[in-house]
Scaffold this motif. Structure first.
Motif, PDB file in Angstrom:
ATOM      1  N   ILE A 139      47.635  37.778  23.035  1.00 27.59           N
ATOM      2  CA  ILE A 139      46.684  38.014  21.939  1.00 27.59           C
ATOM      3  C   ILE A 139      45.290  37.759  22.477  1.00 27.59           C
ATOM      4  N   SER A 160      39.741  40.078  25.852  1.00 30.28           N
ATOM      5  CA  SER A 160      38.396  39.892  26.419  1.00 30.28           C
ATOM      6  C   SER A 160      38.434  40.147  27.925  1.00 30.28           C
ATOM      7  N   ALA A 193      44.849  33.899  23.133  1.00 27.62           N
ATOM      8  CA  ALA A 193      43.468  33.654  23.564  1.00 27.62           C
ATOM      9  C   ALA A 193      42.530  34.413  22.642  1.00 27.62           C
ATOM     10  N   ASN A 209      39.128  25.443  19.920  1.00 30.59           N
ATOM     11  CA  ASN A 209      38.368  25.524  18.668  1.00 30.59           C
ATOM     12  C   ASN A 209      38.010  24.125  18.197  1.00 30.59           C
ATOM     13  N   VAL A 251      45.740  24.425  29.188  1.00 27.73           N
ATOM     14  CA  VAL A 251      45.151  25.454  30.052  1.00 27.73           C
ATOM     15  C   VAL A 251      43.770  25.039  30.592  1.00 27.73           C
TER      16      VAL A 251
HETATM   17  P1  NAD Z   1      36.430  36.440  23.003  1.00 29.61           P
HETATM   18  O1  NAD Z   1      35.764  36.110  21.684  1.00 29.61           O
HETATM   19  O2  NAD Z   1      35.645  37.106  24.058  1.00 29.61           O
HETATM   20  O3  NAD Z   1      37.711  37.329  22.713  1.00 29.61           O
HETATM   21  C1  NAD Z   1      38.565  37.035  21.638  1.00 29.61           C
HETATM   22  C2  NAD Z   1      39.704  38.028  21.644  1.00 29.61           C
HETATM   23  O4  NAD Z   1      40.580  37.702  20.583  1.00 29.61           O
HETATM   24  C3  NAD Z   1      39.264  39.476  21.427  1.00 29.61           C
HETATM   25  O5  NAD Z   1      39.984  40.312  22.290  1.00 29.61           O
HETATM   26  C4  NAD Z   1      39.624  39.752  19.975  1.00 29.61           C
HETATM   27  O6  NAD Z   1      39.988  41.120  19.775  1.00 29.61           O
HETATM   28  C5  NAD Z   1      40.820  38.837  19.777  1.00 29.61           C
HETATM   29  N1  NAD Z   1      40.935  38.392  18.388  1.00 29.61           N
HETATM   30  C6  NAD Z   1      40.007  37.752  17.650  1.00 29.61           C
HETATM   31  N2  NAD Z   1      40.461  37.548  16.394  1.00 29.61           N
HETATM   32  C7  NAD Z   1      41.713  38.054  16.354  1.00 29.61           C
HETATM   33  C8  NAD Z   1      42.696  38.163  15.328  1.00 29.61           C
HETATM   34  N3  NAD Z   1      42.454  37.709  14.111  1.00 29.61           N
HETATM   35  N4  NAD Z   1      43.862  38.754  15.633  1.00 29.61           N
HETATM   36  C9  NAD Z   1      44.111  39.224  16.887  1.00 29.61           C
HETATM   37  N5  NAD Z   1      43.211  39.144  17.903  1.00 29.61           N
HETATM   38  C10 NAD Z   1      42.025  38.576  17.624  1.00 29.61           C
HETATM   39  O7  NAD Z   1      37.016  35.053  23.507  1.00 29.61           O
HETATM   40  P2  NAD Z   1      37.503  34.619  24.994  1.00 29.61           P
HETATM   41  O8  NAD Z   1      36.318  34.328  25.830  1.00 29.61           O
HETATM   42  O9  NAD Z   1      38.547  35.545  25.477  1.00 29.61           O
HETATM   43  O10 NAD Z   1      38.183  33.227  24.618  1.00 29.61           O
HETATM   44  C11 NAD Z   1      39.288  33.153  23.745  1.00 29.61           C
HETATM   45  C12 NAD Z   1      39.582  31.690  23.436  1.00 29.61           C
HETATM   46  O11 NAD Z   1      39.960  31.051  24.638  1.00 29.61           O
HETATM   47  C13 NAD Z   1      38.400  30.885  22.896  1.00 29.61           C
HETATM   48  O12 NAD Z   1      38.870  29.906  21.997  1.00 29.61           O
HETATM   49  C14 NAD Z   1      37.835  30.219  24.117  1.00 29.61           C
HETATM   50  O13 NAD Z   1      37.144  29.004  23.807  1.00 29.61           O
HETATM   51  C15 NAD Z   1      39.110  29.934  24.854  1.00 29.61           C
HETATM   52  N6  NAD Z   1      38.942  29.785  26.310  1.00 29.61           N
HETATM   53  C16 NAD Z   1      39.590  28.760  26.863  1.00 29.61           C
HETATM   54  C17 NAD Z   1      39.499  28.563  28.205  1.00 29.61           C
HETATM   55  C18 NAD Z   1      40.250  27.421  28.813  1.00 29.61           C
HETATM   56  O14 NAD Z   1      39.958  27.035  29.931  1.00 29.61           O
HETATM   57  N7  NAD Z   1      41.255  26.881  28.120  1.00 29.61           N
HETATM   58  C19 NAD Z   1      38.726  29.405  29.007  1.00 29.61           C
HETATM   59  C20 NAD Z   1      38.090  30.497  28.410  1.00 29.61           C
HETATM   60  C21 NAD Z   1      38.219  30.673  27.044  1.00 29.61           C
END
Ligand code: NAD
Length: 289
Positions: free
Chosen positions: A161, A164, A208, A232, A269
């Motif tokens: 999911i 990005s 994600a 979050n 992660v």
């Molecule tokens: P982003 O906002 O760039 O992308 C979010 C993705 O989720 C998009 O593809 C969007 O289409 C999808 N999405 C959003 N709402 C949705 C829904 N209701 N149903 C289905 N899909 C949905 O975010 P990102 O940079 O890819 O990061 C995602 C998450 O991962 C964030 O919470 C970020 O903080 C976290 N993150 C964690 C780490 C880590 O080291 N653990 C690293 C990077 C990002």
């Protein structure tokens, strides 16, 4: 079923131990430069934690604090200097970049051999060929955690999911490689009509999206392996006081009742992602040696 935890700590420690040994073998401390061009407190905090992680394995860290009003041309000029500087092993462009600057344009200016975050098109492109040597840190962490937990992926229904450029898409490409045993991969995103339909058949579920509680317990397939990438900040009330808590995208308690394995947030992660940054820095040092 009560899920077994796939904890990030021990996996991250093993990667760091290897990085520490690799740094010793190099005989010279690699140097990582973080480029900051904002007043964002989150970015400053992230830079501090990078510095701390680097110190743990003997990597030098230097923060270049640039004007938050810098243009793309200013940032690219700075990167050109870093590219030409033999004392610098790798560089990170800290987000957010100043308003109006396209981060992709600036990241493309980084020498691919100094691209510790694996965000240059040359390194992203190599993922298509199954070359993960400078893979983006979070997707790299996701696949490393699956491998470390001994999850067999061959033929498995695997749902990601999020699509990005930094997490979802590279994770999909990496999972499709034969080195990952080529599971059947589905990508869900904001425009997916029926998310529960997909999650309900996922034997491996990677989330994600950055939406707390997006995946509830009833959306999880019995016995699924869940990797929760989401981070979050949510407000909770503890003994009448409002506090901020870090949670993932998955309802942890309810999902743990059905899953066979699950990553915690925090402690999952994120820890492995930081360790991958160190591993990539060592790889950059090797390329330049
Ligand atoms: P982003 O906002 O760039 O992308 C979010 C993705 O989720 C998009 O593809 C969007 O289409 C999808 N999405 C959003 N709402 C949705 C829904 N209701 N149903 C289905 N899909 C949905 O975010 P990102 O940079 O890819 O990061 C995602 C998450 O991962 C964030 O919470 C970020 O903080 C976290 N993150 C964690 C780490 C880590 O080291 N653990 C690293 C990077 C990002």
């Amino acid at each position: 079923m009560t899920a077994k935890l796939i904890e990030g700590g021990p996996i991250a420690e093993a990667i760091k131990d290897q990085a520490r040994r690799d740094v010793e073998a190099l005989g010279r401390a690699p140097k990582l430069v973080g480029i900051l061009a904002s007043d964002n407190p989150g970015a400053k905090y992230y830079a501090k934690s990078q510095e701390k992680a680097c110190a743990e394995v003997g990597i030098e860290y230097e923060l270049h604090d640039l004007d938050p009003g810098s243009s793309a041309a200013d940032l690219k000029a700075h990167i050109a200097e870093i590219n030409a500087d033999d004392s610098v092993t790798g560089t990170i462009l800290l987000m957010p970049v100043p308003e109006g600057v396209d981060p992709r344009e600036v990241q493309q200016a980084i020498n691919p051999d100094k691209d510790v975050e694996g965000v240059h098109p040359a390194n992203i492109g190599k993922l298509f060929y199954g070359d993960f040597s400078l893979a983006p840190c979070t997707p790299y962490a996701v696949v490393a955690m699956l491998q470390d937990a001994g999850v067999e992926l061959k033929g498995k229904e695997t749902v990601v999911i999020g699509h990005s450029e930094i997490v979802g898409k590279p994770t999909l490409v990496m999972l499709l490689q034969s080195v990952m045993e080529s599971p059947t991969v589905t990508c869900c995103h904001i425009a997916t009509r029926d998310l529960a339909l997909h999650t309900g058949r996922a034997e491996v579920l990677i989330v994600a999206a950055g939406k707390a509680g997006l995946v509830s317990g009833d959306m999880v397939r019995e016995g699924a392996v869940i990797i929760d990438v989401g981070i979050n900040r949510v407000k909770v009330e503890v003994e009448g006081k409002k506090k901020t808590k870090i949670v993932g995208d998955v309802e942890f308690e309810a999902a743990s009742e059905k899953a066979s394995m699950i990553t915690p947030v925090p402690g999952g992660v994120g820890l492995v992602t930081t360790a991958m940054l160190l591993k990539n820095t060592v790889e950059c040092a090797r390329r330049q040696a």
